[in-house]
Design a protein around this motif. Structure first.
Motif, PDB file in Angstrom:
ATOM      1  N   LEU A   1       9.471  -7.545   3.379  1.00 20.62           N
ATOM      2  CA  LEU A   1       8.999  -6.999   4.656  1.00 20.62           C
ATOM      3  C   LEU A   1       8.293  -5.658   4.463  1.00 20.62           C
ATOM      4  O   LEU A   1       7.325  -5.343   5.164  1.00 20.62           O
ATOM      5  CB  LEU A   1      10.177  -6.832   5.622  1.00 20.62           C
ATOM      6  CG  LEU A   1      10.775  -8.120   6.189  1.00 20.62           C
ATOM      7  CD1 LEU A   1      12.080  -7.821   6.928  1.00 20.62           C
ATOM      8  CD2 LEU A   1       9.788  -8.812   7.118  1.00 20.62           C
ATOM      9  N   LEU A   2       8.789  -4.859   3.516  1.00 23.02           N
ATOM     10  CA  LEU A   2       8.201  -3.541   3.314  1.00 23.02           C
ATOM     11  C   LEU A   2       6.921  -3.597   2.487  1.00 23.02           C
ATOM     12  O   LEU A   2       6.147  -2.623   2.488  1.00 23.02           O
ATOM     13  CB  LEU A   2       9.217  -2.605   2.635  1.00 23.02           C
ATOM     14  CG  LEU A   2      10.474  -2.274   3.446  1.00 23.02           C
ATOM     15  CD1 LEU A   2      11.383  -1.344   2.657  1.00 23.02           C
ATOM     16  CD2 LEU A   2      10.119  -1.664   4.792  1.00 23.02           C
ATOM     17  N   LEU A   3       6.710  -4.689   1.785  1.00 19.86           N
ATOM     18  CA  LEU A   3       5.507  -4.790   0.950  1.00 19.86           C
ATOM     19  C   LEU A   3       4.230  -4.860   1.784  1.00 19.86           C
ATOM     20  O   LEU A   3       3.164  -4.438   1.336  1.00 19.86           O
ATOM     21  CB  LEU A   3       5.602  -6.010   0.026  1.00 19.86           C
ATOM     22  CG  LEU A   3       6.514  -5.853  -1.200  1.00 19.86           C
ATOM     23  CD1 LEU A   3       6.576  -7.154  -1.982  1.00 19.86           C
ATOM     24  CD2 LEU A   3       6.038  -4.710  -2.087  1.00 19.86           C
ATOM     25  N   GLU A   4       4.332  -5.384   2.990  1.00 17.96           N
ATOM     26  CA  GLU A   4       3.137  -5.460   3.839  1.00 17.96           C
ATOM     27  C   GLU A   4       2.716  -4.052   4.241  1.00 17.96           C
ATOM     28  O   GLU A   4       3.531  -3.258   4.703  1.00 17.96           O
ATOM     29  CB  GLU A   4       3.441  -6.287   5.087  1.00 17.96           C
ATOM     30  CG  GLU A   4       2.231  -6.493   5.970  1.00 17.96           C
ATOM     31  CD  GLU A   4       2.560  -7.350   7.188  1.00 17.96           C
ATOM     32  OE1 GLU A   4       1.719  -7.416   8.104  1.00 17.96           O
ATOM     33  OE2 GLU A   4       3.659  -7.934   7.218  1.00 17.96           O
ATOM     34  N   PRO A   5       1.420  -3.693   4.046  1.00 16.58           N
ATOM     35  CA  PRO A   5       0.979  -2.306   4.290  1.00 16.58           C
ATOM     36  C   PRO A   5       1.223  -1.872   5.739  1.00 16.58           C
ATOM     37  O   PRO A   5       1.149  -2.665   6.679  1.00 16.58           O
ATOM     38  CB  PRO A   5      -0.512  -2.347   3.968  1.00 16.58           C
ATOM     39  CG  PRO A   5      -0.686  -3.543   3.108  1.00 16.58           C
ATOM     40  CD  PRO A   5       0.335  -4.542   3.559  1.00 16.58           C
ATOM     41  N   PHE A   6       1.482  -0.582   5.918  1.00 16.25           N
ATOM     42  CA  PHE A   6       1.637   0.035   7.231  1.00 16.25           C
ATOM     43  C   PHE A   6       0.323   0.716   7.609  1.00 16.25           C
ATOM     44  O   PHE A   6      -0.266   1.437   6.788  1.00 16.25           O
ATOM     45  CB  PHE A   6       2.754   1.073   7.225  1.00 16.25           C
ATOM     46  CG  PHE A   6       4.116   0.501   6.993  1.00 16.25           C
ATOM     47  CD1 PHE A   6       4.938   0.177   8.054  1.00 16.25           C
ATOM     48  CD2 PHE A   6       4.592   0.292   5.698  1.00 16.25           C
ATOM     49  CE1 PHE A   6       6.205  -0.336   7.840  1.00 16.25           C
ATOM     50  CE2 PHE A   6       5.848  -0.220   5.480  1.00 16.25           C
ATOM     51  CZ  PHE A   6       6.669  -0.545   6.549  1.00 16.25           C
ATOM     52  N   GLU A   7      -0.131   0.507   8.818  1.00 15.98           N
ATOM     53  CA  GLU A   7      -1.349   1.161   9.288  1.00 15.98           C
ATOM     54  C   GLU A   7      -0.969   2.391  10.101  1.00 15.98           C
ATOM     55  O   GLU A   7      -0.375   2.302  11.175  1.00 15.98           O
ATOM     56  CB  GLU A   7      -2.195   0.215  10.137  1.00 15.98           C
ATOM     57  CG  GLU A   7      -3.504   0.835  10.571  1.00 15.98           C
ATOM     58  CD  GLU A   7      -4.366  -0.120  11.375  1.00 15.98           C
ATOM     59  OE1 GLU A   7      -5.390   0.322  11.926  1.00 15.98           O
ATOM     60  OE2 GLU A   7      -4.000  -1.320  11.467  1.00 15.98           O
ATOM     61  N   LEU A   8      -1.304   3.569   9.551  1.00 22.01           N
ATOM     62  CA  LEU A   8      -0.985   4.824  10.211  1.00 22.01           C
ATOM     63  C   LEU A   8      -2.264   5.645  10.357  1.00 22.01           C
ATOM     64  O   LEU A   8      -2.910   5.995   9.347  1.00 22.01           O
ATOM     65  CB  LEU A   8       0.041   5.627   9.397  1.00 22.01           C
ATOM     66  CG  LEU A   8       1.410   4.984   9.191  1.00 22.01           C
ATOM     67  CD1 LEU A   8       2.265   5.869   8.291  1.00 22.01           C
ATOM     68  CD2 LEU A   8       2.099   4.741  10.511  1.00 22.01           C
ATOM     69  N   ASN A   9      -2.648   5.911  11.589  1.00 23.97           N
ATOM     70  CA  ASN A   9      -3.826   6.739  11.872  1.00 23.97           C
ATOM     71  C   ASN A   9      -5.069   6.194  11.166  1.00 23.97           C
ATOM     72  O   ASN A   9      -5.867   6.953  10.601  1.00 23.97           O
ATOM     73  CB  ASN A   9      -3.543   8.183  11.445  1.00 23.97           C
ATOM     74  CG  ASN A   9      -4.521   9.163  12.077  1.00 23.97           C
ATOM     75  OD1 ASN A   9      -5.109   8.883  13.131  1.00 23.97           O
ATOM     76  ND2 ASN A   9      -4.713  10.304  11.419  1.00 23.97           N
ATOM     77  N   GLY A  10      -5.194   4.868  11.179  1.00 26.57           N
ATOM     78  CA  GLY A  10      -6.362   4.245  10.582  1.00 26.57           C
ATOM     79  C   GLY A  10      -6.283   4.063   9.087  1.00 26.57           C
ATOM     80  O   GLY A  10      -7.215   3.535   8.468  1.00 26.57           O
ATOM     81  N   GLN A  11      -5.172   4.456   8.456  1.00 26.50           N
ATOM     82  CA  GLN A  11      -5.021   4.304   7.015  1.00 26.50           C
ATOM     83  C   GLN A  11      -3.961   3.253   6.725  1.00 26.50           C
ATOM     84  O   GLN A  11      -2.986   3.116   7.443  1.00 26.50           O
ATOM     85  CB  GLN A  11      -4.603   5.634   6.368  1.00 26.50           C
ATOM     86  CG  GLN A  11      -5.567   6.769   6.586  1.00 26.50           C
ATOM     87  CD  GLN A  11      -5.120   8.018   5.857  1.00 26.50           C
ATOM     88  OE1 GLN A  11      -4.820   7.986   4.663  1.00 26.50           O
ATOM     89  NE2 GLN A  11      -5.091   9.132   6.580  1.00 26.50           N
ATOM     90  N   LEU A  12      -4.147   2.526   5.623  1.00 23.76           N
ATOM     91  CA  LEU A  12      -3.158   1.548   5.173  1.00 23.76           C
ATOM     92  C   LEU A  12      -2.253   2.221   4.149  1.00 23.76           C
ATOM     93  O   LEU A  12      -2.716   2.687   3.099  1.00 23.76           O
ATOM     94  CB  LEU A  12      -3.849   0.323   4.564  1.00 23.76           C
ATOM     95  CG  LEU A  12      -4.639  -0.543   5.542  1.00 23.76           C
ATOM     96  CD1 LEU A  12      -5.302  -1.709   4.814  1.00 23.76           C
ATOM     97  CD2 LEU A  12      -3.722  -1.075   6.647  1.00 23.76           C
ATOM     98  N   ILE A  13      -0.988   2.280   4.460  1.00 22.97           N
ATOM     99  CA  ILE A  13      -0.010   2.947   3.599  1.00 22.97           C
ATOM    100  C   ILE A  13       0.937   1.897   3.044  1.00 22.97           C
ATOM    101  O   ILE A  13       1.492   1.084   3.790  1.00 22.97           O
ATOM    102  CB  ILE A  13       0.787   4.015   4.380  1.00 22.97           C
ATOM    103  CG1 ILE A  13      -0.158   4.986   5.079  1.00 22.97           C
ATOM    104  CG2 ILE A  13       1.735   4.751   3.441  1.00 22.97           C
ATOM    105  CD1 ILE A  13      -1.052   5.762   4.157  1.00 22.97           C
ATOM    106  N   HIS A  14       1.099   1.912   1.705  1.00 24.77           N
ATOM    107  CA  HIS A  14       2.025   1.000   1.054  1.00 24.77           C
ATOM    108  C   HIS A  14       3.366   1.699   0.849  1.00 24.77           C
ATOM    109  O   HIS A  14       3.420   2.865   0.451  1.00 24.77           O
ATOM    110  CB  HIS A  14       1.459   0.534  -0.290  1.00 24.77           C
ATOM    111  CG  HIS A  14       0.231  -0.327  -0.144  1.00 24.77           C
ATOM    112  ND1 HIS A  14       0.291  -1.693   0.002  1.00 24.77           N
ATOM    113  CD2 HIS A  14      -1.094   0.007  -0.110  1.00 24.77           C
ATOM    114  CE1 HIS A  14      -0.937  -2.179   0.119  1.00 24.77           C
ATOM    115  NE2 HIS A  14      -1.808  -1.161   0.049  1.00 24.77           N
ATOM    116  N   MET A  15       4.419   0.972   1.121  1.00 25.15           N
ATOM    117  CA  MET A  15       5.759   1.543   1.035  1.00 25.15           C
ATOM    118  C   MET A  15       6.684   0.566   0.304  1.00 25.15           C
ATOM    119  O   MET A  15       6.635  -0.647   0.540  1.00 25.15           O
ATOM    120  CB  MET A  15       6.314   1.825   2.442  1.00 25.15           C
ATOM    121  CG  MET A  15       7.765   2.298   2.474  1.00 25.15           C
ATOM    122  SD  MET A  15       8.040   3.799   1.538  1.00 25.15           S
ATOM    123  CE  MET A  15       7.012   4.939   2.447  1.00 25.15           C
ATOM    124  N   THR A  16       7.493   1.091  -0.580  1.00 27.70           N
ATOM    125  CA  THR A  16       8.520   0.291  -1.257  1.00 27.70           C
ATOM    126  C   THR A  16       9.851   0.996  -1.083  1.00 27.70           C
ATOM    127  O   THR A  16       9.925   2.143  -0.613  1.00 27.70           O
ATOM    128  CB  THR A  16       8.200   0.125  -2.748  1.00 27.70           C
ATOM    129  OG1 THR A  16       8.158   1.422  -3.370  1.00 27.70           O
ATOM    130  CG2 THR A  16       6.884  -0.600  -2.961  1.00 27.70           C
TER     131      THR A  16
END
Length: 758
Positions: free
Chosen positions: A437-452
């Motif tokens: 679930l966390l592997l899918e990128p997060f979109e924050l303020n127009g940016q794609l953020i990867h989280m593990t």
């Protein structure tokens, strides 16, 4: 007639009588006696007779008058005594004012009430005026003048007197003027009464009335039959009812329906016993809203002890409840993610551990630490960092079930309490799913953020006996996961990690085992402890792995349950056991039953009834030879579902047994209603026999219970002759265990059966 006139009349009458007597008697003497000497002598005798007669008349007349006067005085004294006693009983005083002579009489009680100590009449009026309250002097004077002038029929007024000790005394004066023929008042006579207590009661009633209408607490008054007779303004504001809506009706119209009959029974029991009740109660407003209130009910009794009224005073505490809930929420939840905070998480963790200990089950803890979260805060700012935490919480919640608790412990650390029976493979799957679930990128303020995230796993009870230890060990496992390069998970120990991976591999291989027919059915003999004959078998599944050899059932069956393969395994064992039983019966072995375990998974998700019919039909086996065993815990867990299923199996003719009896929490009432034929005593009560007194008592109790319910009993786990002898002595019907044979393939069991025949 006056006393002087009466005395004069008596004197005149006496004079006339005496004169008549003297003249008449002298005339008679002159006619009868001629000698002067004799006549003089008779005249003397006549005078003496007159004196005696008149003396006697005076004596009797005086005595009569004195007796009458004495009786009048006695009657007057009694009347005076009654009057004084009546005044004393009424605590009243008498006053008498002679207006003509200006004489003032006050009884002792009047003097006491007015604080007057003067003995002389002329000092009484002055002292009375001194003690009179200044504000009452003029109204009192005006009332007296009005009555003396005939403007009022009676004198009735109330005033205040300042007592000798500066205490204020309220007195009530009642009187009436005595008037002459011209209508002028010549005398005033009346009663003086102390009404201080009455005034105080009236003031208290007035204050109570003001409080009744002005207090913010709702109040209602009921009569002894519990009919509402009055309510105050606050009652109407709180409930929405007007007085016309409720007066004459029962307070039951306010009931919310949230309390059962037992609640009201205890409430009224306390009121009858103590005269009052206080507590929280939920009622319903006129618009239908249910709200909490704190209520006090008081039973009111009169001076005879007879119940006359009920008074209920209540306050709406819905706002307090909401405030408490808000405060409690803020104290136990993270304001950013709305998840439980560390305090609430620890409470739930400790409670879950107590519950798991009581039910002898497991629970899991997943510690989630986001990788390199500090870099996101430093590069994007704390605002976007907070949004990232919220998004992470939303995704992790997708893996949670109703009983689970996801908490934000601090910063970028989360913890998931898995409050359900879990194993290493369950936690492994959850950890892998969270990572996915966390592997899918997060979109924050127009940016794609990867989280593990690095995830640590711990299990109760193997990894800790309390919440603090379990959480600490899961945190330690996070460090192990980070040391492996992050974005991974680890159990508290390497051994557990390897065991979890082995279980994952077993799940994969178990699917192949079913396809490639690697499962085998082994059998364990059951012996009649009275006759010593073999009477039955229990069918037990084994996995003959081509590389690892025989894998014990306690290792692969939990994997099968979590993988959803138990139904297929139960089907396989049932058909194999029925077919084998048919062969042994055809061979002439005198066996009575073939016992097959019926798992909870099969009961819940499989069609046990149709499977039993199919297995019996395919093997041409009579139903009474098949005995299905279900554990005590599973019977209680599935409740009415298990009872209904057992009823249907019993109607089919299948025998039923309760396995592991004594380890669960059976309801004897439910056990009595179930169509069970046999109780199977758990091996835990057999292993320490005959040395353990507690196990002996437990075994004896279970056997006695079975006999009381007309159920057969069988003990499993018999390993020594001493155990068998003791169980036979207790009255146990049958037994099985390593004393007779280990679970063996059918071929090996046949050798034992043939040896008996030979």
């Amino acid at each position: 007639m006056s006393s002087s006139a009466s005395a004069c009349l008596i004197a005149v009458k006496y004079l006339l009588v005496a004169t008549t007597w003297v003249l008449f008697s002298d005339y008679l003497l002159t006619l009868v006696v001629l000698e002067p000497e004799l006549q003089l002598q008779l005249q003397t005798y006549k005078g003496m007779a007159f004196v005696l007669i008149t003396t006697a008349v005076l004596f009797f007349t005086a005595r009569h008058q004195l007796r009458g006067r004495r009786q009048q005085e006695l009657a007057l004294r009694k009347n005076d005594e009654r009057f004084n006693l009546a005044l004393a009983g009424g605590n009243d005083g008498v006053w008498d004012w002679d207006l003509v002579d200006d004489a003032f009489y006050l009884s002792a009680r009047c003097r006491e009430l007015l604080g007057i100590t003067a003995e002389r009449p002329e000092g009484i009026a002055q002292q009375w005026l001194e003690y009179l309250h200044p504000d009452d002097k003029e109204p009192l004077r005006a009332a007296f003048i009005a009555h003396l002038r005939g403007k009022t029929e009676r004198l009735e007024l109330t005033y205040r007197v300042v007592g000798q000790h500066a205490d204020l005394v309220w007195v009530q004066v009642s009187g009436q003027a005595v008037r002459n023929q011209q209508g002028r008042a010549v005398r005033l006579v009346g009663i003086l009464r102390d009404i201080s207590e009455q005034v105080r009661r009236e003031q208290r009633l007035l204050q109570a009335g003001v409080m009744f209408d002005c207090t913010s607490e709702g109040m209602l008054i009921c009569d002894a039959e519990q009919n509402i007779i009055d309510v105050n303004n606050a009652f109407c504001q709180i409930t929405g009812y007007q007085p016309v809506d409720v007066i004459g009706r029962s307070p039951n119209l306010l009931a919310s329906g949230r309390h059962d009959t037992e609640f009201y029974r205890r409430m009224w029991q306390q009121i009858m016993a103590t005269g009052r009740w206080s507590g929280e109660i939920w009622n319903r407003r006129k618009d239908g809203e249910i709200y909490p209130q704190w209520q006090n009910i008081i039973a009111v009794k009169d001076h005879m002890g007879t119940l006359t009224h009920y008074v209920a005073v209540f306050a709406d505490i819905s706002m307090i409840k909401r405030s408490q809930q808000e405060i409690d929420y803020l104290a136990h939840h993270d304001p950013l993610t709305k998840l439980p905070n560390r305090l609430l998480f620890n409470e739930r963790l400790n409670t879950a551990i107590v519950r798991a200990s009581r039910h002898i089950t497991t629970l899991g803890l997943i510690f989630i630490d986001l990788d390199r979260f500090k870099g996101i805060n430093d590069s994007l700012g704390h605002s976007l960092g907070d949004e990232m935490l919220q998004r992470v919480a939303e995704r992790v919640q997708q893996v949670c079930e109703d009983a689970d608790t996801l908490s934000r412990l601090s910063g970028d650390e989360f913890a998931l309490l898995v409050e359900r029976p879990v194993g290493f493979d369950d936690l492994s799957k959850l950890a892998e799913r969270i990572q996915q679930l966390l592997l899918e990128p997060f979109e924050l303020n127009g940016q794609l953020i990867h989280m593990t995230a690095s995830i640590g796993l711990s299990l109760f009870p193997s990894d800790g006996n309390d919440g603090a230890e379990l959480l600490k060990n899961a945190d330690s496992a996070v460090s192990l996961a980070k040391s492996r390069g992050r974005n991974s998970y680890a159990f508290y120990t390497q051994e557990l990690t390897e065991q979890a991976r082995r279980r994952m591999n077993l799940e994969t291989e178990l699917h192949l085992a079913l396809q490639q027919h690697q499962l085998r059915v082994y059998y364990q003999l059951q012996k009649d402890l009275r006759s010593g004959q073999w009477i039955g078998m229990e069918a037990l599944v084994r996995w003959e792995h081509p590389e690892h050899g025989v894998i014990p059932p306690d290792e692969f069956l939990p994997v099968a349950r979590h993988a959803g393969l138990m139904g297929e395994i139960d089907e396989f064992v049932l058909h194999q056991a029925c077919a084998q039983m048919r062969q042994w019966l055809d061979a002439g072995y005198p066996l009575r039953t073939m016992a097959v375990n019926m798992s909870g998974y099969w009961m819940e998700r499989g069609d046990v009834l149709s499977s039993a019919r199919s297995a019996l039909a395919n093997s041409n086996l009579d139903a009474h030879y098949l005995e299905l065993e279900v554990t005590e815990d599973e019977v209680m867990h599935y409740g009415d579902l298990s009872v209904s299923l057992l009823d249907q199996l019993s109607e089919l003719g299948v025998r039923l047994a309760i396995d592991d009896f004594g380890t669960g929490y059976s309801s004897l009432l439910r056990l009595k209603r179930m169509p069970v034929n046999k109780l199977k005593i758990d091996r835990g009560f057999i292993s320490d026999l005959p040395g353990s007194e507690s196990d002996s008592a437990m075994a004896r109790t279970i056997i006695g219970l079975g006999k009381s319910l007309q159920l057969a009993t069988i003990a499993e786990g018999i390993e020594t002759q001493a155990q068998e002898d003791l169980l036979r002595e207790f009255g146990c019907d049958a037994g099985q265990g390593y004393l007779y044979n280990q679970p063996l393939p059918a071929v090996e069991v046949e050798k034992i059966l043939m040896a008996v025949e030979l």
